[in-house]
Design an enzyme around this catalytic site. Structure first.
Site, PDB file in Angstrom:
ATOM      1  N   GLY A   6       0.842  -1.200   0.000  1.00 27.41           N
ATOM      2  CA  GLY A   6       0.000   0.000   0.000  1.00 27.41           C
ATOM      3  C   GLY A   6       0.875   1.248   0.000  1.00 27.41           C
ATOM      4  O   GLY A   6       1.886   1.289   0.688  1.00 27.41           O
ATOM      5  N   GLU A  98       5.723  -5.166   5.865  1.00 26.15           N
ATOM      6  CA  GLU A  98       6.093  -6.559   6.185  1.00 26.15           C
ATOM      7  C   GLU A  98       6.093  -7.471   4.957  1.00 26.15           C
ATOM      8  O   GLU A  98       6.920  -8.376   4.861  1.00 26.15           O
ATOM      9  CB  GLU A  98       5.136  -7.128   7.240  1.00 26.15           C
ATOM     10  CG  GLU A  98       3.679  -6.802   7.007  1.00 26.15           C
ATOM     11  CD  GLU A  98       2.739  -7.978   7.250  1.00 26.15           C
ATOM     12  OE1 GLU A  98       1.525  -7.772   7.152  1.00 26.15           O
ATOM     13  OE2 GLU A  98       3.208  -9.089   7.520  1.00 26.15           O
ATOM     14  N   ASP A 123       0.347   1.658   8.902  1.00 22.93           N
ATOM     15  CA  ASP A 123      -0.117   0.816  10.015  1.00 22.93           C
ATOM     16  C   ASP A 123       0.849   0.808  11.207  1.00 22.93           C
ATOM     17  O   ASP A 123       0.457   0.418  12.306  1.00 22.93           O
ATOM     18  CB  ASP A 123      -0.318  -0.631   9.541  1.00 22.93           C
ATOM     19  CG  ASP A 123      -1.330  -0.751   8.413  1.00 22.93           C
ATOM     20  OD1 ASP A 123      -2.106   0.204   8.222  1.00 22.93           O
ATOM     21  OD2 ASP A 123      -1.347  -1.790   7.727  1.00 22.93           O
ATOM     22  N   GLY A 166      -5.535  -0.049   9.566  1.00 23.42           N
ATOM     23  CA  GLY A 166      -4.530  -0.613  10.476  1.00 23.42           C
ATOM     24  C   GLY A 166      -4.404  -2.121  10.369  1.00 23.42           C
ATOM     25  O   GLY A 166      -3.564  -2.721  11.025  1.00 23.42           O
ATOM     26  N   ARG A 266     -24.014   7.342  13.956  1.00 22.24           N
ATOM     27  CA  ARG A 266     -23.612   7.453  12.554  1.00 22.24           C
ATOM     28  C   ARG A 266     -22.184   6.911  12.410  1.00 22.24           C
ATOM     29  O   ARG A 266     -21.419   6.909  13.367  1.00 22.24           O
ATOM     30  CB  ARG A 266     -23.612   8.916  12.105  1.00 22.24           C
ATOM     31  CG  ARG A 266     -24.973   9.542  12.066  1.00 22.24           C
ATOM     32  CD  ARG A 266     -25.759   9.076  10.836  1.00 22.24           C
ATOM     33  NE  ARG A 266     -26.931   9.889  10.626  1.00 22.24           N
ATOM     34  CZ  ARG A 266     -28.116   9.685  11.171  1.00 22.24           C
ATOM     35  NH1 ARG A 266     -28.299   8.683  12.005  1.00 22.24           N
ATOM     36  NH2 ARG A 266     -29.137  10.484  10.899  1.00 22.24           N
ATOM     37  N   HIS A 272      -9.039   5.273   2.376  1.00 22.39           N
ATOM     38  CA  HIS A 272      -7.764   5.635   1.761  1.00 22.39           C
ATOM     39  C   HIS A 272      -7.394   7.107   1.902  1.00 22.39           C
ATOM     40  O   HIS A 272      -6.264   7.484   1.569  1.00 22.39           O
ATOM     41  CB  HIS A 272      -7.773   5.218   0.285  1.00 22.39           C
ATOM     42  CG  HIS A 272      -7.762   3.728   0.137  1.00 22.39           C
ATOM     43  ND1 HIS A 272      -8.909   2.969   0.214  1.00 22.39           N
ATOM     44  CD2 HIS A 272      -6.747   2.851  -0.030  1.00 22.39           C
ATOM     45  CE1 HIS A 272      -8.595   1.696   0.078  1.00 22.39           C
ATOM     46  NE2 HIS A 272      -7.301   1.590  -0.067  1.00 22.39           N
ATOM     47  N   VAL A 273      -8.323   7.909   2.413  1.00 23.66           N
ATOM     48  CA  VAL A 273      -7.968   9.306   2.727  1.00 23.66           C
ATOM     49  C   VAL A 273      -6.752   9.315   3.659  1.00 23.66           C
ATOM     50  O   VAL A 273      -5.895  10.196   3.585  1.00 23.66           O
ATOM     51  CB  VAL A 273      -9.176  10.000   3.414  1.00 23.66           C
ATOM     52  CG1 VAL A 273      -8.780  11.304   4.055  1.00 23.66           C
ATOM     53  CG2 VAL A 273     -10.284  10.221   2.400  1.00 23.66           C
TER      54      VAL A 273
HETATM   55  O1  F6P Z   1      -1.292  -1.737   4.916  1.00 19.03           O
HETATM   56  C1  F6P Z   1      -1.822  -0.491   4.624  1.00 19.03           C
HETATM   57  C2  F6P Z   1      -3.320  -0.575   4.428  1.00 19.03           C
HETATM   58  O2  F6P Z   1      -3.797   0.742   4.194  1.00 19.03           O
HETATM   59  C3  F6P Z   1      -4.090  -1.225   5.560  1.00 19.03           C
HETATM   60  O3  F6P Z   1      -4.278  -0.370   6.654  1.00 19.03           O
HETATM   61  C4  F6P Z   1      -5.359  -1.611   4.851  1.00 19.03           C
HETATM   62  O4  F6P Z   1      -5.993  -2.709   5.480  1.00 19.03           O
HETATM   63  C5  F6P Z   1      -4.864  -1.994   3.491  1.00 19.03           C
HETATM   64  O5  F6P Z   1      -3.641  -1.349   3.297  1.00 19.03           O
HETATM   65  C6  F6P Z   1      -5.822  -1.605   2.378  1.00 19.03           C
HETATM   66  O6  F6P Z   1      -5.324  -2.083   1.197  1.00 19.03           O
HETATM   67  P1  F6P Z   1      -5.831  -1.647  -0.253  1.00 19.03           P
HETATM   68  O7  F6P Z   1      -5.227  -0.309  -0.560  1.00 19.03           O
HETATM   69  O8  F6P Z   1      -5.326  -2.721  -1.145  1.00 19.03           O
HETATM   70  O9  F6P Z   1      -7.331  -1.560  -0.189  1.00 19.03           O
END
Ligand code: F6P
Length: 342
Positions: A6, A98, A123, A166, A266, A272-273
């Site tokens: 990511g 990782e 994370d 996370g 709510r 992804h922000v």
């Molecule tokens: O490892 C970073 C991360 O943003 C995690 O927090 C999340 O679970 C994952 O990547 C989301 O992945 P993707 O961008 O493939 O939806």
């Protein structure tokens, strides 16, 4: 250099830093497209002073990224090694979490592959380092969101549930929750039950507070007093590193809170922000220091190592040690957050 997994704010600052120091030493620098995919498919591009200019504030990665795992592709590792030989590359700087660094560690172990690592992930779950770059920016963004939700929660007498990223660890939830004054925080490592969370909110309302903020980490398994636990995922399919796509726990938690307490609830999913946009000053500085260290490790031929932060010092640790197990939120950090529940 490659960036894998990511994306996160600060990747470009590392690229700039590695390249600047390497140019000073007369090395040529080449970028690999889209993480390990670029080495499998032989997609490289030269990086010169022009390509690395103006990168400090820029989010994302100019090299692109994927979750490609060469070990999961037929002949993938052989192709990585062939690309390396064909292009006459002396060393690789792998910037990743990782998964990406796990591949780097394995290649180093099995083939004495000349690789050094730089610890990236919002994370903050990588062992061997106190902090990964990208985390500070994600916490900053989540905290700002919590602040904004506070004012609207207060106006409407609502509970606001905020779902943060996370994956398997609750670092973003705990840090942004502490900074934003969350009334309950739910994370994978310390799974308090939905009923316990509701009791905290009720206690707070009995004290005369008509609104609450709940921060939930996407990897929190919905946990009930009955002992039932349930992970909430978006799809069953696993990526090449064996991860499911998480997301949706906030919505289900919000429904559970509303049913049990009667408080209007709510949910906001930050998604992804948290990974986009410009890095904080702290992440830019950390990324820059990591980049210099990685370039030094390459220059000294100290492969199989990862740049790391210990206290305020940049050190290096073994890639293998850093990728063996995840760094989870220890109980004492959760206790800091818990002191302000209810
Ligand atoms: O490892 C970073 C991360 O943003 C995690 O927090 C999340 O679970 C994952 O990547 C989301 O992945 P993707 O961008 O493939 O939806």
């Amino acid at each position: 250099m490659l960036t894998g997994g990511g994306d996160c704010p600060g990747l470009n600052a590392v690229i700039r830093s590695v390249a600047r120091r390497s140019f000073q030493r007369g090395h040529e620098v080449v970028g690999v497209r889209d993480g390990w995919r670029g080495l499998v498919e032989d997609e490289l591009e030269p990086l010169g002073p022009r390509e690395i200019s103006g990168l400090l504030p820029r989010g994302g990665t100019i090299l692109g990224t994927t979750r490609t795992n060469p070990y999961k592709l037929e002949g993938g590792v052989e192709r990585v090694r062939e690309t390396f030989e064909r292009a006459v590359i002396d060393a690789l700087v792998a910037i990743g979490g990782e998964d990406t660094l796990g591949v780097a560690a394995r290649l180093h172990d099995e083939y004495a592959f000349p690789v050094v690592g730089v610890p990236k992930t919002i994370d903050n779950d990588l062992s061997g380092t106190d902090y990964t770059f990208g985390f500070d920016t994600a916490v900053f963004i989540a905290t700002e969101a919590i602040d904004r939700l506070h004012t609207t929660a207060e106006s409407h007498n609502r509970v606001m549930a905020v779902e943060v990223m996370g994956r398997h660890t609750g670092w973003i939830a705990v840090m942004s929750g502490i900074a934003g004054g969350a009334d309950v925080i739910l994370i994978p490592e310390q799974p308090i039950s939905v009923e316990e969370a509701c009791a905290e909110l009720q206690k707070r309302h009995e004290r005369g507070k008509d609104f609450s903020i709940v921060v939930v980490s996407e990897g929190y398994k919905l946990t009930y007093d009955s002992g039932e636990q349930r992970e909430v995922t978006q799809e069953a399919e696993l990526d090449q590193f064996g991860h499911v796509r998480l997301g949706g726990v906030g919505e289900q938690l919000a429904r559970g809170i509303e049913e049990r307490t009667g408080f209007e609830t709510r949910v906001t999913v930050l998604g992804h922000v948290q990974r986009g946009g410009s890095p904080t000053a702290r992440d830019r500085v950390l990324a820059t220091r990591y980049g210099l260290k990685a370039a030094d490790l390459v220059h000294e031929g100290r492969f199989g190592r990862m740049a790391a932060l210990h206290g305020d010092a940049i050190v290096d640790v073994s890639l293998a040690d850093a990728t063996t197990e995840l760094k989870t939120v220890p109980p004492d950090w959760y206790e800091v957050a818990r002191a302000f529940f209810g």
